[in-house]
Design a protein around this motif. Structure first.
Motif, PDB file in Angstrom:
ATOM      1  N   GLU A  49     -45.591 -86.186  71.359  1.00  0.00           N
ATOM      2  CA  GLU A  49     -44.805 -85.682  72.492  1.00  0.00           C
ATOM      3  C   GLU A  49     -43.320 -85.606  72.150  1.00  0.00           C
ATOM      4  O   GLU A  49     -42.616 -84.706  72.620  1.00  0.00           O
ATOM      5  CB  GLU A  49     -45.047 -86.518  73.739  1.00  0.00           C
ATOM      6  CG  GLU A  49     -46.471 -86.432  74.278  1.00  0.00           C
ATOM      7  CD  GLU A  49     -46.976 -85.011  74.518  1.00  0.00           C
ATOM      8  OE1 GLU A  49     -46.169 -84.096  74.813  1.00  0.00           O
ATOM      9  OE2 GLU A  49     -48.195 -84.797  74.413  1.00  0.00           O
ATOM     10  N   ALA A  50     -42.826 -86.522  71.322  1.00  0.00           N
ATOM     11  CA  ALA A  50     -41.420 -86.466  70.897  1.00  0.00           C
ATOM     12  C   ALA A  50     -41.168 -85.207  70.075  1.00  0.00           C
ATOM     13  O   ALA A  50     -40.140 -84.536  70.245  1.00  0.00           O
ATOM     14  CB  ALA A  50     -41.063 -87.712  70.095  1.00  0.00           C
ATOM     15  N   VAL A  51     -42.119 -84.866  69.202  1.00  0.00           N
ATOM     16  CA  VAL A  51     -41.984 -83.664  68.378  1.00  0.00           C
ATOM     17  C   VAL A  51     -42.062 -82.409  69.243  1.00  0.00           C
ATOM     18  O   VAL A  51     -41.298 -81.458  69.045  1.00  0.00           O
ATOM     19  CB  VAL A  51     -43.054 -83.657  67.262  1.00  0.00           C
ATOM     20  CG1 VAL A  51     -43.108 -82.320  66.534  1.00  0.00           C
ATOM     21  CG2 VAL A  51     -42.787 -84.790  66.280  1.00  0.00           C
ATOM     22  N   LYS A  52     -42.958 -82.415  70.216  1.00  0.00           N
ATOM     23  CA  LYS A  52     -43.110 -81.253  71.100  1.00  0.00           C
ATOM     24  C   LYS A  52     -41.888 -81.062  71.991  1.00  0.00           C
ATOM     25  O   LYS A  52     -41.593 -79.947  72.398  1.00  0.00           O
ATOM     26  CB  LYS A  52     -44.345 -81.418  71.985  1.00  0.00           C
ATOM     27  CG  LYS A  52     -45.653 -81.249  71.262  1.00  0.00           C
ATOM     28  CD  LYS A  52     -46.781 -81.404  72.265  1.00  0.00           C
ATOM     29  CE  LYS A  52     -48.141 -81.182  71.674  1.00  0.00           C
ATOM     30  NZ  LYS A  52     -49.201 -81.385  72.699  1.00  0.00           N
ATOM     31  N   GLY A  53     -41.226 -82.160  72.336  1.00  0.00           N
ATOM     32  CA  GLY A  53     -40.024 -82.056  73.154  1.00  0.00           C
ATOM     33  C   GLY A  53     -40.256 -82.072  74.657  1.00  0.00           C
ATOM     34  O   GLY A  53     -39.342 -81.770  75.423  1.00  0.00           O
ATOM     35  N   ASP A  54     -41.459 -82.441  75.089  1.00  0.00           N
ATOM     36  CA  ASP A  54     -41.739 -82.522  76.528  1.00  0.00           C
ATOM     37  C   ASP A  54     -41.288 -83.890  77.036  1.00  0.00           C
ATOM     38  O   ASP A  54     -41.942 -84.902  76.802  1.00  0.00           O
ATOM     39  CB  ASP A  54     -43.227 -82.310  76.787  1.00  0.00           C
ATOM     40  CG  ASP A  54     -43.576 -82.228  78.265  1.00  0.00           C
ATOM     41  OD1 ASP A  54     -43.013 -83.011  79.069  1.00  0.00           O
ATOM     42  OD2 ASP A  54     -44.413 -81.393  78.608  1.00  0.00           O
ATOM     43  N   ARG A  55     -40.162 -83.905  77.728  1.00  0.00           N
ATOM     44  CA  ARG A  55     -39.546 -85.157  78.163  1.00  0.00           C
ATOM     45  C   ARG A  55     -40.461 -85.979  79.080  1.00  0.00           C
ATOM     46  O   ARG A  55     -40.593 -87.194  78.921  1.00  0.00           O
ATOM     47  CB  ARG A  55     -38.229 -84.843  78.875  1.00  0.00           C
ATOM     48  CG  ARG A  55     -37.405 -86.038  79.192  1.00  0.00           C
ATOM     49  CD  ARG A  55     -36.044 -85.604  79.793  1.00  0.00           C
ATOM     50  NE  ARG A  55     -35.154 -86.713  79.925  1.00  0.00           N
ATOM     51  CZ  ARG A  55     -35.218 -87.607  80.912  1.00  0.00           C
ATOM     52  NH1 ARG A  55     -36.142 -87.523  81.844  1.00  0.00           N
ATOM     53  NH2 ARG A  55     -34.354 -88.602  80.952  1.00  0.00           N
ATOM     54  N   ALA A  56     -41.107 -85.333  80.035  1.00  0.00           N
ATOM     55  CA  ALA A  56     -41.968 -86.047  80.983  1.00  0.00           C
ATOM     56  C   ALA A  56     -43.170 -86.668  80.278  1.00  0.00           C
ATOM     57  O   ALA A  56     -43.522 -87.825  80.534  1.00  0.00           O
ATOM     58  CB  ALA A  56     -42.423 -85.111  82.100  1.00  0.00           C
ATOM     59  N   LYS A  57     -43.785 -85.898  79.386  1.00  0.00           N
ATOM     60  CA  LYS A  57     -44.946 -86.433  78.658  1.00  0.00           C
ATOM     61  C   LYS A  57     -44.527 -87.546  77.700  1.00  0.00           C
ATOM     62  O   LYS A  57     -45.241 -88.533  77.546  1.00  0.00           O
ATOM     63  CB  LYS A  57     -45.676 -85.321  77.921  1.00  0.00           C
ATOM     64  CG  LYS A  57     -46.453 -84.409  78.857  1.00  0.00           C
ATOM     65  CD  LYS A  57     -47.218 -83.359  78.093  1.00  0.00           C
ATOM     66  CE  LYS A  57     -47.998 -82.460  79.035  1.00  0.00           C
ATOM     67  NZ  LYS A  57     -48.677 -81.382  78.308  1.00  0.00           N
ATOM     68  N   LEU A  58     -43.374 -87.400  77.061  1.00  0.00           N
ATOM     69  CA  LEU A  58     -42.886 -88.455  76.181  1.00  0.00           C
ATOM     70  C   LEU A  58     -42.614 -89.722  76.977  1.00  0.00           C
ATOM     71  O   LEU A  58     -42.961 -90.825  76.537  1.00  0.00           O
ATOM     72  CB  LEU A  58     -41.614 -88.016  75.447  1.00  0.00           C
ATOM     73  CG  LEU A  58     -40.932 -89.085  74.595  1.00  0.00           C
ATOM     74  CD1 LEU A  58     -41.889 -89.681  73.568  1.00  0.00           C
ATOM     75  CD2 LEU A  58     -39.690 -88.524  73.931  1.00  0.00           C
ATOM     76  N   THR A  59     -42.040 -89.581  78.154  1.00  0.00           N
ATOM     77  CA  THR A  59     -41.775 -90.744  79.008  1.00  0.00           C
ATOM     78  C   THR A  59     -43.068 -91.466  79.350  1.00  0.00           C
ATOM     79  O   THR A  59     -43.146 -92.702  79.253  1.00  0.00           O
ATOM     80  CB  THR A  59     -41.034 -90.307  80.290  1.00  0.00           C
ATOM     81  OG1 THR A  59     -39.797 -89.687  79.917  1.00  0.00           O
ATOM     82  CG2 THR A  59     -40.772 -91.481  81.211  1.00  0.00           C
ATOM     83  N   ALA A  60     -44.092 -90.709  79.727  1.00  0.00           N
ATOM     84  CA  ALA A  60     -45.383 -91.311  80.076  1.00  0.00           C
ATOM     85  C   ALA A  60     -46.008 -91.995  78.861  1.00  0.00           C
ATOM     86  O   ALA A  60     -46.537 -93.113  78.971  1.00  0.00           O
ATOM     87  CB  ALA A  60     -46.323 -90.241  80.634  1.00  0.00           C
ATOM     88  N   GLU A  61     -45.954 -91.344  77.708  1.00  0.00           N
ATOM     89  CA  GLU A  61     -46.525 -91.937  76.497  1.00  0.00           C
ATOM     90  C   GLU A  61     -45.738 -93.171  76.065  1.00  0.00           C
ATOM     91  O   GLU A  61     -46.316 -94.151  75.587  1.00  0.00           O
ATOM     92  CB  GLU A  61     -46.598 -90.913  75.364  1.00  0.00           C
ATOM     93  CG  GLU A  61     -47.597 -89.798  75.583  1.00  0.00           C
ATOM     94  CD  GLU A  61     -49.036 -90.262  75.754  1.00  0.00           C
ATOM     95  OE1 GLU A  61     -49.394 -91.372  75.303  1.00  0.00           O
ATOM     96  OE2 GLU A  61     -49.825 -89.499  76.328  1.00  0.00           O
ATOM     97  N   ALA A  62     -44.418 -93.143  76.239  1.00  0.00           N
ATOM     98  CA  ALA A  62     -43.596 -94.309  75.898  1.00  0.00           C
ATOM     99  C   ALA A  62     -43.990 -95.504  76.766  1.00  0.00           C
ATOM    100  O   ALA A  62     -44.046 -96.639  76.277  1.00  0.00           O
ATOM    101  CB  ALA A  62     -42.117 -93.986  76.050  1.00  0.00           C
ATOM    102  N   ALA A  63     -44.267 -95.252  78.037  1.00  0.00           N
ATOM    103  CA  ALA A  63     -44.723 -96.332  78.916  1.00  0.00           C
ATOM    104  C   ALA A  63     -46.048 -96.901  78.416  1.00  0.00           C
ATOM    105  O   ALA A  63     -46.243 -98.128  78.408  1.00  0.00           O
ATOM    106  CB  ALA A  63     -44.851 -95.830  80.353  1.00  0.00           C
ATOM    107  N   ASP A  64     -46.948 -96.020  77.976  1.00  0.00           N
ATOM    108  CA  ASP A  64     -48.226 -96.485  77.418  1.00  0.00           C
ATOM    109  C   ASP A  64     -47.999 -97.319  76.160  1.00  0.00           C
ATOM    110  O   ASP A  64     -48.657 -98.338  75.950  1.00  0.00           O
ATOM    111  CB  ASP A  64     -49.128 -95.294  77.073  1.00  0.00           C
ATOM    112  CG  ASP A  64     -49.684 -94.580  78.294  1.00  0.00           C
ATOM    113  OD1 ASP A  64     -49.588 -95.128  79.416  1.00  0.00           O
ATOM    114  OD2 ASP A  64     -50.206 -93.456  78.116  1.00  0.00           O
ATOM    115  N   VAL A  65     -47.069 -96.887  75.310  1.00  0.00           N
ATOM    116  CA  VAL A  65     -46.763 -97.621  74.080  1.00  0.00           C
ATOM    117  C   VAL A  65     -46.268 -99.022  74.414  1.00  0.00           C
ATOM    118  O   VAL A  65     -46.708-100.012  73.810  1.00  0.00           O
ATOM    119  CB  VAL A  65     -45.721 -96.861  73.225  1.00  0.00           C
ATOM    120  CG1 VAL A  65     -45.170 -97.749  72.112  1.00  0.00           C
ATOM    121  CG2 VAL A  65     -46.328 -95.603  72.641  1.00  0.00           C
ATOM    122  N   ILE A  66     -45.361 -99.125  75.372  1.00  0.00           N
ATOM    123  CA  ILE A  66     -44.817-100.434  75.746  1.00  0.00           C
ATOM    124  C   ILE A  66     -45.921-101.332  76.295  1.00  0.00           C
ATOM    125  O   ILE A  66     -46.019-102.499  75.917  1.00  0.00           O
ATOM    126  CB  ILE A  66     -43.649-100.273  76.723  1.00  0.00           C
ATOM    127  CG1 ILE A  66     -42.449 -99.647  75.992  1.00  0.00           C
ATOM    128  CG2 ILE A  66     -43.267-101.610  77.360  1.00  0.00           C
ATOM    129  CD1 ILE A  66     -41.329 -99.207  76.891  1.00  0.00           C
TER     130      ILE A  66
END
Length: 103
Positions: A49-66
């Protein structure tokens, strides 16, 4: 207490929960290796998601990572306080010097 601290507290409490009643308890019951695997999967999804640049999806995935990082840590009896203490120890130290100190 921050949301991160509340989450870590909840995860620690789930270590004693019935795996049939809690996703976190189910993950923890599968062992540290499975928790680490799940953390890795979530980290890869965040990278994508970071590579794709979708801020909302990256935020959601970052929450999953944490979340999955905290579960993995709990599986090995490492607390959020342990990690925060390590970050505080490193505070003010250059990244280059910190890496060199690890040998």
């Amino acid at each position: 207490m921050s949301a991160l601290e509340r989450l870590a507290t909840t995860i620690a409490a789930r270590k004693r929960a019935d795996p049939e009643s809690s996703w976190t308890a189910k993950l923890l019951a599968k062992g540290a290796e499975k928790c680490a695997e799940k953390f890795g999967e979530e980290a890869i999804e965040a990278i994508i998601e970071a590579v794709k640049g979708d801020r909302a999806k990256l935020t959601a995935e970052a929450a999953d990572v944490i979340y999955h990082l905290l579960v993995m840590l709990a599986a090995r009896d490492v607390t959020l306080a342990d990690v925060l203490a390590e970050l505080e120890r490193r505070e003010g130290q250059s990244g280059i010097a910190e890496k060199a100190s690890r040998g």
